[in-house]
Design a protein around this motif. Structure first.
Motif, short mmCIF file in Angstrom:
data_model
loop_
_atom_site.label_atom_id
_atom_site.label_comp_id
_atom_site.label_asym_id
_atom_site.label_seq_id
_atom_site.Cartn_x
_atom_site.Cartn_y
_atom_site.Cartn_z
N SER A 144 -50.84 10.29 45.76
CA SER A 144 -49.33 10.56 46.07
C SER A 144 -49.52 12.00 46.54
O SER A 144 -50.07 12.87 46.01
CB SER A 144 -48.73 10.44 44.75
N GLU A 164 -47.15 15.11 49.48
CA GLU A 164 -45.98 15.20 50.10
C GLU A 164 -46.34 15.95 51.60
O GLU A 164 -47.32 16.82 51.42
CB GLU A 164 -44.69 16.12 49.67
N THR A 165 -45.95 15.47 52.53
CA THR A 165 -46.29 16.06 53.94
C THR A 165 -44.88 16.37 54.64
O THR A 165 -43.86 16.01 54.46
CB THR A 165 -47.09 14.88 54.59
N GLU A 166 -45.35 17.11 55.70
CA GLU A 166 -44.22 17.66 56.62
C GLU A 166 -44.59 17.25 57.86
O GLU A 166 -45.71 17.24 58.57
CB GLU A 166 -44.17 19.27 56.41
N TRP A 216 -41.50 7.55 56.97
CA TRP A 216 -40.90 7.13 55.82
C TRP A 216 -40.88 5.71 55.61
O TRP A 216 -41.05 5.01 54.40
CB TRP A 216 -39.32 7.63 55.82
N SER A 255 -46.73 7.62 48.58
CA SER A 255 -47.16 7.26 47.48
C SER A 255 -48.18 5.96 47.56
O SER A 255 -47.90 5.30 48.57
CB SER A 255 -45.96 7.05 46.35
N ASN A 305 -44.04 4.19 54.32
CA ASN A 305 -44.30 4.51 52.97
C ASN A 305 -43.67 3.50 52.24
O ASN A 305 -44.01 3.28 51.15
CB ASN A 305 -43.90 5.89 52.59
N ARG A 348 -39.84 16.80 55.21
CA ARG A 348 -40.55 16.53 54.11
C ARG A 348 -40.60 15.24 53.85
O ARG A 348 -39.51 14.57 53.41
CB ARG A 348 -39.99 17.55 52.91
N VAL A 349 -41.77 14.64 53.81
CA VAL A 349 -41.79 13.03 53.25
C VAL A 349 -42.73 12.75 52.18
O VAL A 349 -43.86 13.40 52.65
CB VAL A 349 -42.27 12.29 54.77
N SER A 350 -42.38 12.12 51.28
CA SER A 350 -43.25 11.87 49.80
C SER A 350 -44.10 10.59 50.17
O SER A 350 -43.34 9.45 50.77
CB SER A 350 -42.29 11.65 48.87
#
Length: 300
Positions: free
Chosen positions: A4, A6-8, A106, A17, A109, A13-15
């Motif tokens: 998991s 977090e990226t940019e 997103w 997992s 994910n 900002r996109v989490s």
């Protein structure tokens, strides 16, 4: 890769997992799905932007039934736009729009493996941007027969001064888009034209083509699904992955490739890595569909 993170992406900002989760029986992981969509975004986004998209999500993998999601989730980031589209009995639905790479990542994910797009843009859902011919093979027919029918369809289009561009469905069939890109287009006219062309092909190739929806009519034939041009219908988007045993994708192809495949000399089957390599080599073969202006012949 961490499970998991977090990226940019372009300042968003996109989490991410459950990155190690296997989503395909072939072993293709969620991290690889996300990586594919991040890398294909430059050519995929133009075909997705300003569309009311339907997701087909497989959080437990493509060997499950998954589920279709039309209504954009309420937990979406505030920078994921929505588009009002055809709805249920309660009215219209706010669908997700994928207008930028971060939004595509997103969606990936969320295990939105398949992205299904209408022919119309969100700005005017009554005006299709293209006519779609969905060539669907009934076993034992295969994509080989689909390519043969597509070549015959190209001849019909040529007779009325129209051009089409093909892509694999990423599953069993082949699709041909005839771009319109003008404000006078309509879904009924598109459907009527697709049916008329299909009926010409039915007469030319009675043993190999049907426009009848009944499943009993399809074995050994290519079903020309003209009904995909209805307002409420969607078609798998260019470059979308498919929920198959391995990560195949809907891939634009040239007419030379269609001709080679029609003779059985070329297999039109592309997985994620193949698509990325192709795009790096030849660019977006489907780009003309977004810009070429064509008018359907007047009925009668």
């Amino acid at each position: 890769m961490a499970d998991s993170i977090e990226t940019e992406i372009d300042g968003r900002r996109v989490s991410l997992s459950n990155l190690d989760k296997v989503l395909y029986p072939s072993g293709f992981t969620k991290a690889q799905v996300i990586d594919y969509y991040a890398r294909i975004a430059p050519v995929a986004i133009p075909h997705l932007t300003d569309r009311a998209l339907t997701f087909r999500r497989f959080p437990d993998g493509t060997d499950t039934s998954g589920f279709f999601e039309k209504r954009c989730p309420g937990h979406r980031p505030d920078w994921v736009a929505v588009a009002r589209g055809p709805g249920d009995r309660r009215g219209g639905i706010d669908y997700c729009r994928i207008d930028e790479p971060a939004a595509l990542v997103w969606a990936a994910n969320m295990a939105a493996i398949e992205l299904h797009a209408p022919m119309a843009g969100a700005g005017d859902i009554e005006v299709p941007r293209a006519v779609v011919f969905d060539f669907d093979p009934g076993a034992p027919a295969t994509i080989v027969e689909c390519c043969q029918v597509a070549l015959a369809a190209r001849d019909v289009l040529d007779a009325v001064g129209l051009e089409g561009w093909c892509k694999t469905s990423g599953s069993k069939g082949l699709q041909m888009y005839v771009p319109l890109n003008h404000p006078d287009a309509s879904h009924p006219a598109s459907a009527d034209f697709a049916l008329a062309v299909g009926q010409v092909l039915e007469r030319q190739l009675p043993k190999g083509v049907t426009t009848v929806m009944a499943k009993s009519e399809r074995p050994g034939k290519v079903f020309v699904d003209w009904s995909q041009n209805a307002l409420h219908k969607t078609t798998i988007a260019p470059y979308s992955l498919r929920a198959r045993p391995s990560p195949t994708a809907s891939t634009p192809v040239t007419w030379d490739e269609v001709a080679d495949a029609a003779t059985g000399h070329l297999e039109l089957r592309f997985e994620a890595a193949d698509v990325l390599e192709r795009v790096g080599r030849v660019g977006d073969l489907f780009a003309p569909v977004l810009d070429v202006v064509q008018h359907l012949p007047s009925p009668g």
